[in-house]
Scaffold this motif. Sequence first.
Motif: not given
Length: 395
Positions: A367-381
Amino acid sequence: KTQTPDEILQIDSVFSKEDLEWAGVVRKWADDNLRDKIGDWYLEGTIPARELAKELGQLGVLGMHLEGYGCAGSSATQYGLACRELEAVDSGLRSLVSVQGSLAMFAIHHWGSEEQKNEWLPRMAQGEAIGCFGLTEPDVGSDPSNMRTVAKRDGDDWVLNGAKMWITNSPVADVAVVWAKTDEEDDKGRPVIRGFVVPTDTPGVECPKVQRKLSLRASITGEIVLDNVRLPADAMMPKAKGLRGPLTCLSEARFGIVFGATGAARDALEQALMYTGSRIQFDKPLAAFQITQQKLAKAFGQYSQITLLAAHLGKLKDTTGVRPEQISLGKMVTADTAMNICRDLRALFGGSGITSEYSPLRHAINLETVLTYEGTHEVHQLTLGRSLTGINAFA
Ligand code: FAD
């Protein structure tokens, strides 16, 4: 009386009977065919992608939410539930399906010509051809408008040069959807981004594998190196113009993640319940200690929240449609919450929890990868921050 998480949640009032029957089919297939093998695939850092793609094609999950061209035309919720059941085994397996169906096939289905659709989609739905989607580059990730890959006209042909990085499936792909800047200018004088359907056996295309990954190991990740790749005029997808092209595809794939992450969380919770029910310390099962129950109850609460959020977004997508900021909300919350659930529950397994025998640590690392790909966590924030405040804090 003991109740499972989904019984307490009364999952049959969240999803329809038909949807749950379908989820049951995928769950059984994944349990029978993947669960025993996933620990070894993860440790080996690879999966038998070709065979798996064919089996997933037969199961009917590749591009299942698309209409026509050999695709099932299922609801978004049913597609989401398939993602949930596959990610309950491993995020890498769900990634194979997401990239094939939501990125590569969706791009061709939504933006491609009739010829491109007829040539690729039926074979991709069957898993006879594997697709990948090249947007990210070595120097450009969160800000794809600055991509370096270029497509120049040479007579009727296109000539592509550049490199894509972190591309799921690329080393095993038959076809790559590649996004590149063209000579054409938009109304602000910026180069127009276009998408190209590139058979990977075209001279000048190389797809070396990314080595040494610590996360998403049961998934094949690679580069796409494009060195004077000559393509006919009709390799360009005619309907996609500008960044909207790739961003539309990413929205589709993020929807699969929203449901998928809930599967990893459910699996970690079910495994933790099983383990703590049978492991005896101080003459009692671990499940009999208050601190254990607190951890289980907290994880269950969080699991319930993300499952209901996924169901809500599924319902929206199947009725009125779902907006990009709603997808951002779903991806941001479900990936992060699922990762925290898996990480917290890992502790309940003691030493056994750091082996491939049990899934929570593997899920948490994936889930570290899932948090990063398809738009990072920060980008969605930032996307949500913009929607909430009206202020763009991206740049
Ligand atoms: P960067 O964009 O360099 O970001 C680094 C850090 O800076 C992050 O924390 C980010 O959130 C932060 N950051 C960036 N901009 C801002 C800002 N404005 N404000 C605050 N913080 C910011 N890509 C594809 O095209 N196709 C694929 O199939 C694919 N599969 C992948 C598979 C794996 C296993 C991985 C790891 C990645 C994959 N990706 C794929 C790439 C993925 O989408 C990118 O890694 C991701 O978009 C981030 O880009 P980056 O790695 O260049 O990080």
